[in-house]
Design a protein around this motif. Structure first.
Motif, PDB file in Angstrom:
ATOM      1  N   GLY A  34      29.572  41.433  33.460  1.00  0.00           N
ATOM      2  CA  GLY A  34      30.650  41.497  32.481  1.00  0.00           C
ATOM      3  C   GLY A  34      31.148  42.890  32.185  1.00  0.00           C
ATOM      4  N   CYS A  35      30.996  43.824  33.102  1.00  0.00           N
ATOM      5  CA  CYS A  35      31.436  45.203  32.851  1.00  0.00           C
ATOM      6  C   CYS A  35      32.958  45.333  32.946  1.00  0.00           C
ATOM      7  N   MET A  36      33.620  44.384  33.580  1.00  0.00           N
ATOM      8  CA  MET A  36      35.080  44.323  33.714  1.00  0.00           C
ATOM      9  C   MET A  36      35.673  45.447  34.557  1.00  0.00           C
ATOM     10  N   ALA A  37      34.846  46.206  35.294  1.00  0.00           N
ATOM     11  CA  ALA A  37      35.349  47.291  36.129  1.00  0.00           C
ATOM     12  C   ALA A  37      36.305  46.757  37.192  1.00  0.00           C
ATOM     13  N   CYS A  38      36.004  45.606  37.737  1.00  0.00           N
ATOM     14  CA  CYS A  38      36.869  45.030  38.775  1.00  0.00           C
ATOM     15  C   CYS A  38      38.221  44.620  38.193  1.00  0.00           C
ATOM     16  N   TRP A  39      38.245  44.180  36.960  1.00  0.00           N
ATOM     17  CA  TRP A  39      39.500  43.766  36.324  1.00  0.00           C
ATOM     18  C   TRP A  39      40.362  44.970  35.963  1.00  0.00           C
ATOM     19  N   ARG A  40      39.716  46.020  35.465  1.00  0.00           N
ATOM     20  CA  ARG A  40      40.466  47.198  35.045  1.00  0.00           C
ATOM     21  C   ARG A  40      41.045  47.975  36.213  1.00  0.00           C
ATOM     22  N   SER A  41      40.275  48.135  37.285  1.00  0.00           N
ATOM     23  CA  SER A  41      40.713  48.996  38.384  1.00  0.00           C
ATOM     24  C   SER A  41      41.201  48.218  39.605  1.00  0.00           C
ATOM     25  N   GLY A  42      40.847  46.935  39.697  1.00  0.00           N
ATOM     26  CA  GLY A  42      41.192  46.162  40.889  1.00  0.00           C
ATOM     27  C   GLY A  42      40.292  46.495  42.067  1.00  0.00           C
ATOM     28  N   ALA A  43      39.289  47.328  41.828  1.00  0.00           N
ATOM     29  CA  ALA A  43      38.344  47.720  42.878  1.00  0.00           C
ATOM     30  C   ALA A  43      37.309  46.617  43.077  1.00  0.00           C
ATOM     31  N   PRO A  44      36.600  46.662  44.196  1.00  0.00           N
ATOM     32  CA  PRO A  44      35.524  45.687  44.398  1.00  0.00           C
ATOM     33  C   PRO A  44      34.449  45.810  43.329  1.00  0.00           C
ATOM     34  N   CYS A  45      33.649  44.799  43.228  1.00  0.00           N
ATOM     35  CA  CYS A  45      32.567  44.779  42.241  1.00  0.00           C
ATOM     36  C   CYS A  45      31.661  45.995  42.409  1.00  0.00           C
ATOM     37  N   THR A  46      31.205  46.528  41.290  1.00  0.00           N
ATOM     38  CA  THR A  46      30.365  47.719  41.311  1.00  0.00           C
ATOM     39  C   THR A  46      28.892  47.399  41.564  1.00  0.00           C
ATOM     40  N   ILE A  47      28.520  46.131  41.539  1.00  0.00           N
ATOM     41  CA  ILE A  47      27.129  45.739  41.786  1.00  0.00           C
ATOM     42  C   ILE A  47      26.853  45.833  43.289  1.00  0.00           C
ATOM     43  N   ALA A  48      25.783  46.503  43.635  1.00  0.00           N
ATOM     44  CA  ALA A  48      25.426  46.684  45.050  1.00  0.00           C
ATOM     45  C   ALA A  48      24.604  45.487  45.530  1.00  0.00           C
ATOM     46  N   ASP A  49      25.303  44.462  46.014  1.00  0.00           N
ATOM     47  CA  ASP A  49      24.635  43.285  46.569  1.00  0.00           C
ATOM     48  C   ASP A  49      25.452  42.778  47.751  1.00  0.00           C
TER      49      ASP A  49
END
Length: 127
Positions: A86-101
């Motif tokens: 739920g960090c919303m980084a992907c929504w704010r920047s449109g970048a891929p998910c920040t979780i390394a999986d």
């Protein structure tokens, strides 16, 4: 008719009754001209804990091979996908998910697919 063609392909894949080339020629005789080369890319999502030894996976592969569609397989038990934080980084920047999986690998396969086949075993009575 399509279901029958797929069923024949799946049965043949499991039992090896006829050569694949013979089946392909038989199918081509019964489909509209001009549609012989239409292929859809499929993604087989395997949720069996038995991995490649899974009967569910074997049946799902036979089904897809019966369609003649090229397909990729993504195994949920062999890949690590973390839950969303739920960090919303992907929504704010449109970048891929920040979780390394392994989720980004799944997303790539999912975007290439026209068809998604979710393959999960059904256990009952404690099996």
């Amino acid at each position: 008719m399509t279901a029958n063609i797929v069923a024949v392909g799946a049965i043949n894949e499991l039992l090896a009754i006829a050569p694949e080339d013979t089946l392909r020629e038989a199918v081509k005789m019964h489909i509209p001209k001009g549609t012989e080369e239409i292929n859809m890319q499929a993604l087989l999502l395997n949720g069996s804990p038995r991995g490649v030894a899974s009967n569910t996976l074997r049946l799902s592969r036979a089904f897809l091979q019966g369609t003649g569609w090229p397909f990729e397989t993504f195994s949920l038990t062999e890949n690590r996908i973390e839950p969303c934080r739920g960090c919303m980084a992907c929504w704010r920047s449109g970048a891929p998910c920040t979780i390394a999986d392994d989720f980004s690998a799944f997303v790539g396969q999912f975007r290439r697919a026209d068809v998604l086949l979710a393959s999960f075993p059904l256990y009952y009575f404690g099996l």
